[in-house]
Scaffold this motif. Sequence first.
Motif, PDB file in Angstrom:
ATOM      1  N   SER A 276       0.844  -1.197   0.000  1.00 49.09           N
ATOM      2  CA  SER A 276       0.000   0.000   0.000  1.00 49.09           C
ATOM      3  C   SER A 276       0.876   1.242   0.000  1.00 49.09           C
ATOM      4  CB  SER A 276      -0.930   0.019   1.220  1.00 49.09           C
ATOM      5  OG  SER A 276      -0.204   0.274   2.401  1.00 49.09           O
ATOM      6  N   LEU A 277       0.268   2.373  -0.262  1.00 48.71           N
ATOM      7  CA  LEU A 277       1.017   3.627  -0.302  1.00 48.71           C
ATOM      8  C   LEU A 277       1.563   4.016   1.063  1.00 48.71           C
ATOM      9  CD1 LEU A 277      -1.230   5.792  -2.664  1.00 48.71           C
ATOM     10  CD2 LEU A 277       0.880   4.572  -3.241  1.00 48.71           C
ATOM     11  N   THR A 278       0.888   3.559   2.133  1.00 45.89           N
ATOM     12  CA  THR A 278       1.310   3.940   3.488  1.00 45.89           C
ATOM     13  C   THR A 278       1.849   2.768   4.300  1.00 45.89           C
ATOM     14  OG1 THR A 278      -0.980   3.654   4.246  1.00 45.89           O
ATOM     15  CG2 THR A 278      -0.299   5.868   3.584  1.00 45.89           C
ATOM     16  N   GLY A 279       2.099   1.638   3.664  1.00 47.17           N
ATOM     17  CA  GLY A 279       2.696   0.502   4.368  1.00 47.17           C
ATOM     18  C   GLY A 279       1.675  -0.362   5.076  1.00 47.17           C
ATOM     19  N   VAL A 280       2.120  -1.041   6.124  1.00 42.91           N
ATOM     20  CA  VAL A 280       1.244  -1.971   6.854  1.00 42.91           C
ATOM     21  C   VAL A 280      -0.052  -1.259   7.219  1.00 42.91           C
ATOM     22  CG1 VAL A 280       3.105  -3.423   7.733  1.00 42.91           C
ATOM     23  CG2 VAL A 280       2.446  -1.390   9.002  1.00 42.91           C
ATOM     24  N   ILE A 281      -1.146  -1.985   7.105  1.00 46.01           N
ATOM     25  CA  ILE A 281      -2.481  -1.381   7.207  1.00 46.01           C
ATOM     26  C   ILE A 281      -3.013  -1.454   8.634  1.00 46.01           C
ATOM     27  CG2 ILE A 281      -4.857  -1.484   6.352  1.00 46.01           C
ATOM     28  CD1 ILE A 281      -3.719  -2.789   3.814  1.00 46.01           C
ATOM     29  N   VAL A 282      -3.438  -0.304   9.142  1.00 50.50           N
ATOM     30  CA  VAL A 282      -4.026  -0.238  10.479  1.00 50.50           C
ATOM     31  C   VAL A 282      -5.347  -0.992  10.492  1.00 50.50           C
ATOM     32  CG1 VAL A 282      -4.994   1.289  12.234  1.00 50.50           C
ATOM     33  CG2 VAL A 282      -2.932   1.963  10.997  1.00 50.50           C
ATOM     34  N   GLY A 283      -5.539  -1.856  11.485  1.00 53.70           N
ATOM     35  CA  GLY A 283      -6.759  -2.641  11.604  1.00 53.70           C
ATOM     36  C   GLY A 283      -6.685  -3.979  10.891  1.00 53.70           C
ATOM     37  N   VAL A 284      -5.673  -4.145  10.035  1.00 51.43           N
ATOM     38  CA  VAL A 284      -5.479  -5.415   9.318  1.00 51.43           C
ATOM     39  C   VAL A 284      -4.166  -6.067   9.751  1.00 51.43           C
ATOM     40  CG1 VAL A 284      -5.210  -6.534   7.074  1.00 51.43           C
ATOM     41  CG2 VAL A 284      -6.792  -4.603   7.333  1.00 51.43           C
ATOM     42  N   ASP A 285      -3.075  -5.332   9.586  1.00 53.27           N
ATOM     43  CA  ASP A 285      -1.757  -5.850   9.964  1.00 53.27           C
ATOM     44  C   ASP A 285      -1.371  -5.460  11.390  1.00 53.27           C
ATOM     45  OD1 ASP A 285      -1.182  -6.897   7.292  1.00 53.27           O
ATOM     46  OD2 ASP A 285      -1.057  -4.794   6.692  1.00 53.27           O
ATOM     47  N   VAL A 286      -1.708  -4.246  11.781  1.00 53.43           N
ATOM     48  CA  VAL A 286      -1.323  -3.717  13.091  1.00 53.43           C
ATOM     49  C   VAL A 286      -2.422  -2.820  13.627  1.00 53.43           C
ATOM     50  CG1 VAL A 286       1.181  -3.773  12.672  1.00 53.43           C
ATOM     51  CG2 VAL A 286      -0.148  -1.772  11.979  1.00 53.43           C
TER      52      VAL A 286
ATOM     53  N   LEU B  59      12.491  -3.303  -3.620  1.00 56.29           N
ATOM     54  CA  LEU B  59      12.373  -4.676  -4.122  1.00 56.29           C
ATOM     55  C   LEU B  59      12.009  -5.640  -2.997  1.00 56.29           C
ATOM     56  CD1 LEU B  59      15.396  -4.825  -6.611  1.00 56.29           C
ATOM     57  CD2 LEU B  59      12.955  -4.743  -7.170  1.00 56.29           C
ATOM     58  N   GLY B  60      12.558  -5.397  -1.807  1.00 57.29           N
ATOM     59  CA  GLY B  60      12.183  -6.233  -0.663  1.00 57.29           C
ATOM     60  C   GLY B  60      10.710  -6.092  -0.331  1.00 57.29           C
ATOM     61  N   TYR B  61      10.192  -4.866  -0.402  1.00 55.29           N
ATOM     62  CA  TYR B  61       8.772  -4.635  -0.133  1.00 55.29           C
ATOM     63  C   TYR B  61       7.903  -5.239  -1.226  1.00 55.29           C
ATOM     64  CZ  TYR B  61       4.501  -2.091   1.167  1.00 55.29           C
ATOM     65  OH  TYR B  61       3.228  -1.758   1.544  1.00 55.29           O
ATOM     66  N   ALA B  62       8.322  -5.070  -2.480  1.00 61.78           N
ATOM     67  CA  ALA B  62       7.549  -5.627  -3.599  1.00 61.78           C
ATOM     68  C   ALA B  62       7.515  -7.153  -3.551  1.00 61.78           C
ATOM     69  CB  ALA B  62       8.154  -5.158  -4.928  1.00 61.78           C
ATOM     70  N   ALA B  63       8.589  -7.754  -3.047  1.00 61.74           N
ATOM     71  CA  ALA B  63       8.667  -9.220  -3.005  1.00 61.74           C
ATOM     72  C   ALA B  63       7.828  -9.812  -1.883  1.00 61.74           C
ATOM     73  CB  ALA B  63      10.123  -9.656  -2.853  1.00 61.74           C
ATOM     74  N   PHE B  64       7.759  -9.139  -0.731  1.00 58.87           N
ATOM     75  CA  PHE B  64       7.089  -9.719   0.442  1.00 58.87           C
ATOM     76  C   PHE B  64       5.887  -8.922   0.913  1.00 58.87           C
ATOM     77  CE2 PHE B  64      11.389 -11.444   0.657  1.00 58.87           C
ATOM     78  CZ  PHE B  64      11.133 -12.792   0.877  1.00 58.87           C
ATOM     79  N   GLY B  65       5.727  -7.691   0.410  1.00 57.44           N
ATOM     80  CA  GLY B  65       4.580  -6.894   0.803  1.00 57.44           C
ATOM     81  C   GLY B  65       4.623  -6.474   2.252  1.00 57.44           C
ATOM     82  N   ASN B  66       3.447  -6.304   2.838  1.00 63.16           N
ATOM     83  CA  ASN B  66       3.349  -5.842   4.220  1.00 63.16           C
ATOM     84  C   ASN B  66       3.859  -6.858   5.231  1.00 63.16           C
ATOM     85  OD1 ASN B  66       2.214  -3.472   3.291  1.00 63.16           O
ATOM     86  ND2 ASN B  66       0.105  -4.151   3.604  1.00 63.16           N
ATOM     87  N   ASN B  67       4.111  -8.085   4.782  1.00 57.20           N
ATOM     88  CA  ASN B  67       4.663  -9.116   5.666  1.00 57.20           C
ATOM     89  C   ASN B  67       6.165  -9.275   5.478  1.00 57.20           C
ATOM     90  OD1 ASN B  67       2.137  -9.880   6.851  1.00 57.20           O
ATOM     91  ND2 ASN B  67       1.646 -11.025   4.989  1.00 57.20           N
ATOM     92  N   ALA B  68       6.820  -8.254   4.976  1.00 56.24           N
ATOM     93  CA  ALA B  68       8.272  -8.317   4.755  1.00 56.24           C
ATOM     94  C   ALA B  68       8.983  -8.653   6.069  1.00 56.24           C
ATOM     95  CB  ALA B  68       8.781  -6.988   4.210  1.00 56.24           C
ATOM     96  N   PRO B  69       9.934  -9.587   6.025  1.00 55.50           N
ATOM     97  CA  PRO B  69      10.635  -9.996   7.248  1.00 55.50           C
ATOM     98  C   PRO B  69      11.630  -8.943   7.712  1.00 55.50           C
ATOM     99  CG  PRO B  69      11.614 -11.065   5.355  1.00 55.50           C
ATOM    100  CD  PRO B  69      10.405 -10.317   4.838  1.00 55.50           C
ATOM    101  N   GLY B  70      11.990  -8.996   8.977  1.00 57.77           N
ATOM    102  CA  GLY B  70      12.964  -8.051   9.506  1.00 57.77           C
ATOM    103  C   GLY B  70      14.314  -8.190   8.845  1.00 57.77           C
ATOM    104  N   ASN B  71      14.707  -9.422   8.551  1.00 59.74           N
ATOM    105  CA  ASN B  71      15.947  -9.715   7.834  1.00 59.74           C
ATOM    106  C   ASN B  71      15.565 -10.412   6.539  1.00 59.74           C
ATOM    107  OD1 ASN B  71      18.285 -10.982   6.812  1.00 59.74           O
ATOM    108  ND2 ASN B  71      19.179 -11.208   8.840  1.00 59.74           N
TER     109      ASN B  71
END
Length: 465
Positions: A209-219, A286-298
């Motif tokens: 998403s344009l603003t990253g992890v979604i409030v109410g869905v992811d966090v 590219l890391g965000y595009a590959a894993f989306g809002n569930n991108a790992p810390g490492n």
Amino acid sequence: MLENGAPVVKLDEDGHPERDGTWMSASAHIITAVVGSGVLSLGWATAQLGWIFGPAALFIFAGVTWFAAKLLVACNKSPDPITGKRNYCYMDVVKANLGRFEVKLCGLAQYGNLIGATIGYTITSGISISAMVKTICVHKHGNQAKCHGSTQLYIIIFGCIELLLSQTPNFHKLSFLSILAAIMSFSYSFIGIALCIERIIGGNPVQTSLTGVIVGVDVTSQEKVWKVLEAIGNIAFAYGFSMILVEIQARQDTLKSGPSKNKVMQKATTVGVSVTTVFYVLCGTLGYAAFGNNAPGNILTEFETSKFFWLVEIANIAVVVHLLGAFQVFAQPFFQFVERKCADKWPESGFINTTHPIHIPMVGKYEVNFFPLVWRSIYVIMATLVAVILPFFNEVLGLLGAIAFWPLTVFLPVEMHLKQTNTKRFSFTWICFKTLSMICLVISLLTAAASIRGLVVSFKASKPL
């Protein structure tokens, strides 16, 4: 050139051997210093901030880092117009320009960051070793197998290796380690980018998403704020190189002497930060595009099911090899600082100042000083213990970034510049510089608070070894 059979060494204006480096070699040192394990967290950081604020934050931190670095480069000589003495470390620059408070702040921030970096590197290595073991397990026993190794156990193993390396004499003279570290850091970074591209091409569905992890869905809304601040701390850590910029500039084999050396170093800083920024934006997006809002810390911990798992193993091996040397690069200055201070305070102590010859079979005589043996061992054990208790990658990186960013990257360069240029108080220029410093102070405090909160939350949720 020989004189009476002995080589004649050309000296600079400060009496040191003449430097033969160029802006290209200085740029290479800067890029090598900046690109490190922090690159592995940029996909996660971008996921917290989104497509708009993620790249924007990377560019903003790049701009601030570049601007402040140019100010710091200009302070490579003390204000004394007669001696024109060159400064050889960050604290020398601060001492030549500012007061005792700023010198103490610089030392506290520098050595605090060195200590924190060794803990962070220990955590990162344990995570990478755990990821290697998990990848092997998944490909041997299948995706349904319980392949969850103990990160704390591998942290302890890494600490045991560092326990031995810390006793290596003249470790700082092993110049090949810098070359090896550079090769390793670029290797795992490029592999991470390549794996992300392969995952994107593979068409794995992810949510962004344009603003990253979604409030109410992811966090929750509260978690969103804290995670955003942690992400900013991770980005600040990734760009942290101001603490060694003066050392790069003053290194005898790095930059030629002469009236234009500041301009040459400023060009090197521009090139170094620019190349690094392009590299970081690629890693983050590219890391965000590959894993989306569930991108790992490492980013290297989530490729165990990839068909290129062998490439993942190579990347994680490169991380561990890089950090084995990087731990020592950061720990040795602190080791020597403590040993020097103790020797000055207790000059009559045999335990601190006396060496003892020990004969080692097949090796020969080895001189041992028991104080470094005991002190360094205690330090590595304590650093490993802290890493075992708090094995939380993103939170630790965020805290390290927060600690170093304001004092070393912004505050001290700004204060030295204002003093050297005799900028009038409350003038437009003075207000702009002070405002920049104040904004960065607030950001550092907020990111530090978020990272400490993250450490507490993660610690409460963690399972013992």
